[in-house]
Write a protein that holds these residues in place. Structure first.
Motif, PDB file in Angstrom:
ATOM      1  N   VAL A  59      33.071  38.324  52.368  1.00  0.00           N
ATOM      2  CA  VAL A  59      33.926  37.754  53.426  1.00  0.00           C
ATOM      3  C   VAL A  59      35.384  37.771  52.981  1.00  0.00           C
ATOM      4  O   VAL A  59      36.298  38.091  53.763  1.00  0.00           O
ATOM      5  N   THR A  60      35.629  37.442  51.711  1.00  0.00           N
ATOM      6  CA  THR A  60      36.999  37.447  51.187  1.00  0.00           C
ATOM      7  C   THR A  60      37.599  38.844  51.263  1.00  0.00           C
ATOM      8  O   THR A  60      38.752  39.029  51.682  1.00  0.00           O
ATOM      9  N   SER A  61      36.813  39.845  50.865  1.00  0.00           N
ATOM     10  CA  SER A  61      37.287  41.227  50.937  1.00  0.00           C
ATOM     11  C   SER A  61      37.579  41.617  52.384  1.00  0.00           C
ATOM     12  O   SER A  61      38.608  42.245  52.669  1.00  0.00           O
ATOM     13  N   ALA A  62      36.682  41.240  53.287  1.00  0.00           N
ATOM     14  CA  ALA A  62      36.887  41.570  54.700  1.00  0.00           C
ATOM     15  C   ALA A  62      38.157  40.924  55.244  1.00  0.00           C
ATOM     16  O   ALA A  62      38.905  41.542  56.017  1.00  0.00           O
ATOM     17  N   LEU A  63      38.420  39.679  54.842  1.00  0.00           N
ATOM     18  CA  LEU A  63      39.637  39.001  55.297  1.00  0.00           C
ATOM     19  C   LEU A  63      40.885  39.693  54.755  1.00  0.00           C
ATOM     20  O   LEU A  63      41.885  39.850  55.471  1.00  0.00           O
ATOM     21  N   LEU A  64      40.839  40.092  53.506  1.00  0.00           N
ATOM     22  CA  LEU A  64      41.982  40.793  52.921  1.00  0.00           C
ATOM     23  C   LEU A  64      42.213  42.138  53.620  1.00  0.00           C
ATOM     24  O   LEU A  64      43.357  42.525  53.872  1.00  0.00           O
ATOM     25  N   ILE A  65      41.139  42.837  53.931  1.00  0.00           N
ATOM     26  CA  ILE A  65      41.267  44.097  54.665  1.00  0.00           C
ATOM     27  C   ILE A  65      41.852  43.848  56.047  1.00  0.00           C
ATOM     28  O   ILE A  65      42.681  44.622  56.541  1.00  0.00           O
ATOM     29  N   ALA A  66      41.452  42.732  56.689  1.00  0.00           N
ATOM     30  CA  ALA A  66      42.006  42.383  58.005  1.00  0.00           C
ATOM     31  C   ALA A  66      43.498  42.073  57.907  1.00  0.00           C
ATOM     32  O   ALA A  66      44.288  42.468  58.778  1.00  0.00           O
ATOM     33  N   VAL A  67      43.900  41.362  56.854  1.00  0.00           N
ATOM     34  CA  VAL A  67      45.322  41.072  56.646  1.00  0.00           C
ATOM     35  C   VAL A  67      46.104  42.369  56.451  1.00  0.00           C
ATOM     36  O   VAL A  67      47.199  42.552  57.004  1.00  0.00           O
ATOM     37  N   TYR A  68      45.547  43.267  55.674  1.00  0.00           N
ATOM     38  CA  TYR A  68      46.162  44.580  55.454  1.00  0.00           C
ATOM     39  C   TYR A  68      46.337  45.304  56.789  1.00  0.00           C
ATOM     40  O   TYR A  68      47.411  45.840  57.090  1.00  0.00           O
ATOM     41  N   GLY A  69      45.284  45.312  57.604  1.00  0.00           N
ATOM     42  CA  GLY A  69      45.350  45.981  58.900  1.00  0.00           C
ATOM     43  C   GLY A  69      46.359  45.337  59.837  1.00  0.00           C
ATOM     44  O   GLY A  69      47.083  46.035  60.558  1.00  0.00           O
ATOM     45  N   ALA A  70      46.437  43.997  59.823  1.00  0.00           N
ATOM     46  CA  ALA A  70      47.391  43.303  60.690  1.00  0.00           C
ATOM     47  C   ALA A  70      48.828  43.621  60.287  1.00  0.00           C
ATOM     48  O   ALA A  70      49.698  43.843  61.140  1.00  0.00           O
ATOM     49  N   ALA A  71      49.067  43.668  58.972  1.00  0.00           N
ATOM     50  CA  ALA A  71      50.418  44.002  58.501  1.00  0.00           C
ATOM     51  C   ALA A  71      50.788  45.433  58.864  1.00  0.00           C
ATOM     52  O   ALA A  71      51.931  45.715  59.237  1.00  0.00           O
ATOM     53  N   GLN A  72      49.818  46.330  58.772  1.00  0.00           N
ATOM     54  CA  GLN A  72      50.066  47.720  59.167  1.00  0.00           C
ATOM     55  C   GLN A  72      50.379  47.805  60.662  1.00  0.00           C
ATOM     56  O   GLN A  72      51.271  48.549  61.090  1.00  0.00           O
TER      57      GLN A  72
END
Length: 413
Positions: free
Chosen positions: A200-213
């Protein structure tokens, strides 16, 4: 060293030489040649008195237990860490194809996508049919389903000079879709243990990365730590860490900037592709491909139905699946064969799809942790990739001669 002497020193590295090297590493031919060279060095070491040193090297552990990364030898670091960068590049390519390339128009994308699906399903069935009844056969069905992008494009570039752009695009799209299916297979079928909190932590970090992009933020100093942490928690979760790589690659923005500067995807590709082609993939090949090739070892391979299933799946199954899938797609009206594509050239690409080097070795290591069985599977992948490359080269060389005769005939007329 005095400046005057240093200026004359012939081997002094310069920015120009570094740029030239990086540009060379961005070409599929150079990357494929370096990977082939690393494979040959590994095979030489594994079949000489240096074999003990080679085995000790790839099983040397670097396991920072305080980070929760236990039993991580160099081979595991290469497959989980370095290949995550390779799959990040694959994710960038898939995003590019979806945004600007062959996958943008569903009808244009149908031909390589359906061919890729056939090129995954048929080899798996061929493998299961040949290996049925062997211990652990069911674990390895995905080994012959993968196509190596770098190796396949390198063989195409070397053997088919003046290759038509649509044919190269067909192979690239086929291989990218193939990699996406492979990474999905790894995530779903080769995850034995699952730790929910790190996932879940990895998925959240990937989501943050995608939102910033998506917001158009461009600073790499923000993205690199997020990407590293996403990889780390994915590794801790039990899901293969390359999944994080492909997800981050697909979320990297390829949106044009108002000032005409390179997109985030272009900047990431520009920096990471030479590193992937010149270091990540060759190191993985070097640490994975070293197997014994003596008479008894080869006899073990040809007496093992799991290994024979891998060879048949890559050489026969890939050709039948890719070519048959493309033919059925056109026959049923699901796709069209472009004006610049010919069935003989599609047949060559279908043969070339049997080069399953990098991802096949990765899946083989996940499917068969037993060193003896993995060595037989690795040897089978090498044999199949060699046979597929040779067969495809014959087809492409024939097409080069045909095209040359056609040009001469047209000029004479």
């Amino acid at each position: 060293m005095p400046r005057r002497v240093a200026a004359r020193w012939p081997f002094q590295p310069t920015a120009r030489y570094s740029r030239n090297l990086a540009e060379a590493l961005r070409t599929e031919t150079i990357g494929g040649v370096i990977m082939l060279a690393a494979t040959i060095v590994a095979l030489v070491l594994a079949n000489t008195p240096w074999s003990r040193f080679y085995d000790d090297l790839r099983t040397y552990e670097i396991s920072p237990s305080w980070l929760g990364l236990d039993h991580m030898d160099l081979q595991h670091w290469a497959s989980s860490g370095l290949l995550a960068i390779f799959f990040f590049i694959a994710g960038l390519e898939l995003r590019e194809e979806l945004t600007h390339g062959e996958l943008r128009d569903p009808r244009d994308a149908a031909l390589p996508v359906i061919a890729a699906v056939g090129g995954v399903a048929v080899p798996a069935l061929v493998f299961l049919a040949i290996s049925a009844g062997e211990p652990g056969a069911g674990r390895g069905w995905a080994v012959p389903t993968a196509t190596d992008i770098a190796f396949a494009l390198a063989v195409l570039a070397v053997t088919f000079t003046q290759c038509p752009a649509p044919l190269r695009a067909f192979l690239l799209t086929l291989a990218v879709v193939d990699d996406l299916i492979a990474i999905t297979i790894i995530a779903v079928f080769y995850t034995d243990r699952l730790a929910l909190a790190p996932l879940v932590t990895s998925a959240l970090l990937i989501a943050v990365y995608g939102a910033a992009q998506a917001k158009g933020l461009r600073s790499p100093w923000m993205y690199v730590p997020i990407a590293v942490l996403a990889w780390y928690f994915m590794q801790r979760s039990g899901v293969h860490a390359t999944v994080a790589g492909v997800a981050l690659g697909m979320l990297t923005s390829s949106r044009e900037t108002p000032d005409g500067q390179p997109t985030n995807a272009e900047r990431a590709d520009h920096v990471l592709r030479p590193f992937s082609a010149g270091f990540c993939v060759p190191v993985f090949a070097f640490l994975s491909a070293g197997v014994a090739l003596g008479g008894s070892a080869l006899g073990d391979v040809f007496g093992d139905r799991v290994a024979l299933g891998v060879i048949a799946g890559l050489v026969i199954g890939k050709f039948v699946g890719v070519f048959g899938g493309a033919w059925m797609a056109v026959r049923l009206g699901l796709a069209t064969l472009g004006d610049s594509l010919y069935w003989r050239e599609i047949a060559g690409v279908a043969l070339l799809a049997g080069v399953g080097f990098t991802v096949s070795l990765l899946i083989g290591g996940l499917a068969y942790p037993d060193p003896a069985q993995f060595e037989r599977v690795t040897t089978a992948v090498l044999i199949a990739s060699l046979l597929a490359s040779a067969a495809a080269s014959l087809v492409f060389r024939h097409r080069v001669r045909q095209r040359a005769r056609s040009v001469v005939s047209d000029e004479g007329g």
